[in-house]
Design an enzyme around this catalytic site. Structure first.
Site, mmCIF file in Angstrom:
data_model
loop_
_atom_site.group_PDB
_atom_site.id
_atom_site.type_symbol
_atom_site.label_atom_id
_atom_site.label_comp_id
_atom_site.label_asym_id
_atom_site.label_seq_id
_atom_site.Cartn_x
_atom_site.Cartn_y
_atom_site.Cartn_z
ATOM 1 N N ASP A 13 0.860 -1.189 0.000
ATOM 2 C CA ASP A 13 0.000 0.000 0.000
ATOM 3 C C ASP A 13 0.896 1.238 0.000
ATOM 4 O OD1 ASP A 13 -2.357 1.626 0.178
ATOM 5 O OD2 ASP A 13 -3.337 0.012 1.272
ATOM 6 N N GLY A 16 4.521 1.116 -1.615
ATOM 7 C CA GLY A 16 4.614 1.283 -3.059
ATOM 8 C C GLY A 16 3.331 1.837 -3.640
ATOM 9 N N ASP A 17 3.335 1.980 -4.961
ATOM 10 C CA ASP A 17 2.222 2.570 -5.697
ATOM 11 C C ASP A 17 1.899 1.644 -6.863
ATOM 12 O OD1 ASP A 17 0.605 4.082 -7.409
ATOM 13 O OD2 ASP A 17 1.629 5.954 -6.952
ATOM 14 N N PHE A 18 0.623 1.296 -7.007
ATOM 15 C CA PHE A 18 0.202 0.449 -8.119
ATOM 16 C C PHE A 18 0.743 0.944 -9.458
ATOM 17 C CE2 PHE A 18 -4.105 -0.279 -5.832
ATOM 18 C CZ PHE A 18 -3.582 -1.343 -5.125
ATOM 19 N N HIS A 72 -12.886 -1.767 -8.065
ATOM 20 C CA HIS A 72 -14.078 -0.931 -8.272
ATOM 21 C C HIS A 72 -13.801 0.547 -8.008
ATOM 22 C CE1 HIS A 72 -15.782 -1.284 -3.852
ATOM 23 N NE2 HIS A 72 -14.579 -0.768 -3.883
#
Length: 338
Positions: free
Chosen positions: A199, A225-227, A245
């Protein structure tokens, strides 16, 4: 719905259904159920303790009795069993964090007609990510959001531990896993698993606090981290739970493809959300939730299991399957070829 006097009354009740939800949400906001968990109280006592005005307090409390959330005996109000179990902040199964978030978002439903006419706020992919990530710049909003995720994920963790065969996998990463409730349930049920939560960096502090409270420090790791910046962590199983979603179809496709790239041969991607039934006619809760997501996020919305499976197949997954996870959520599984 038949054209009968009874149906006319049903339409009136449907039109006023939001009365019920707002009574519940305000009761949570006031801390009513937590107060009554400590001791039953009369209406005057509750007025004094919660700062209620006598004009509305009695009807408010008796509405909660009629809704089955409170009971009243000899003028004293008590929590009904469901309220005592799930709406008292002192109980481990508390879901009020999620209801608090809904209360804060309640006014957004006033924009539904505008959404239907315009499609909502104009955005591009970068705007979508900036709006989402902006929430994590505020420590108070982070904690409020994490509490909401706790409520949403309470049922999902135990169900995921049971519904998926973990015996052939050694590691799992919950992507966007918040404070780690789902990962915690997985390692408790399957001690052989090495588990982590991926996250944004500001989440790590509340994650560490929560793992310490659960006595799981060191059993579930946090990976910051970052997607959308770099690759995802390597793990035998990756999970997107109540994540896809939040994003537009374009970004959902991107996230599924990133997960496929990160998984080893034989790895699995688990996706669960309040998915719309494939017939788009049976599950009113999922369709209404989809509208809610459109109102509170620039690109979000629910989707069907068939759409998710098609995205997984297009990304390269060799096998896909869909199964019920909880009363609200559907689980879609994508397996990468060995």
């Amino acid at each position: 719905m038949n054209a009968t006097p009874h149906a006319k009354a049903d339409l009136m009740r449907l039109g006023t259904a939001y009365f019920k939800s707002k009574v519940l949400l305000s009761a949570v906001e006031l801390g009513l159920f937590t107060h009554l968990a400590a001791s039953p109280a009369t209406e005057p006592e509750l007025r004094d303790a919660l700062g209620l005005h006598p004009r509305a307090s009695r009807d408010f409390l008796d509405s909660l009795v009629a809704l089955g959330l409170l009971t009243r005996t000899d003028g004293r109000y008590h929590n009904a069993p469901a309220a005592d179990a799930y709406l008292d902040t002192g109980k481990p199964a508390y879901v009020g964090g999620f209801l608090t978030m809904l209360n804060l978002q309640f006014a957004k439903w006033d924009r539904l007609t505008d959404l239907l006419r315009t499609g909502g706020i104009s955005y591009d992919v970068e705007d979508e990510k900036r709006q989402h990530d902006g929430m994590y710049a505020d420590a108070k909003r982070i904690r409020r959001f994490m509490a909401a995720m706790d409520g949403i994920n309470q049922l999902a963790g135990p169900a995921l531990a049971e519904r998926f065969d973990w015996s052939e996998y050694g590691s799992v990463t919950d992507l966007g896993g918040a404070r780690g409730n789902v990962a915690a349930e997985l390692v408790k049920a399957h001690p052989h698993l090495s588990a982590s939560v991926f996250d944004l960096p500001p989440v790590e502090e509340v994650f560490d606090e929560h793992m310490a409270a659960l006595d799981l420090t060191g059993r579930v790791r946090f990976e910051a981290g970052d997607f959308f910046a770099g690759s995802l962590p390597a793990s035998d199983v990756l999970i997107y739970g109540h994540v896809l979603h939040d994003w537009s179809p374009e970004l959902r496709t991107r996230l599924i493809r990133q997960a496929y790239a990160a998984l080893p041969p034989g790895g699995a991607l688990l996706v669960y959300d309040v998915m719309i039934d494939d017939e788009r006619a049976v599950n009113d809760f999922s369709l209404l939730t989809s509208l809610h997501m459109m109102l509170v996020s620039p690109g979000g919305g629910e989707y069907t299991a068939a759409e998710c499976r098609a995205e997984m197949t297009a990304a390269g997954f060799a096998e896909t399957d869909a199964v019920p996870l909880t009363d609200l959520d559907t689980l879609v599984i994508g397996r990468k070829a060995r």
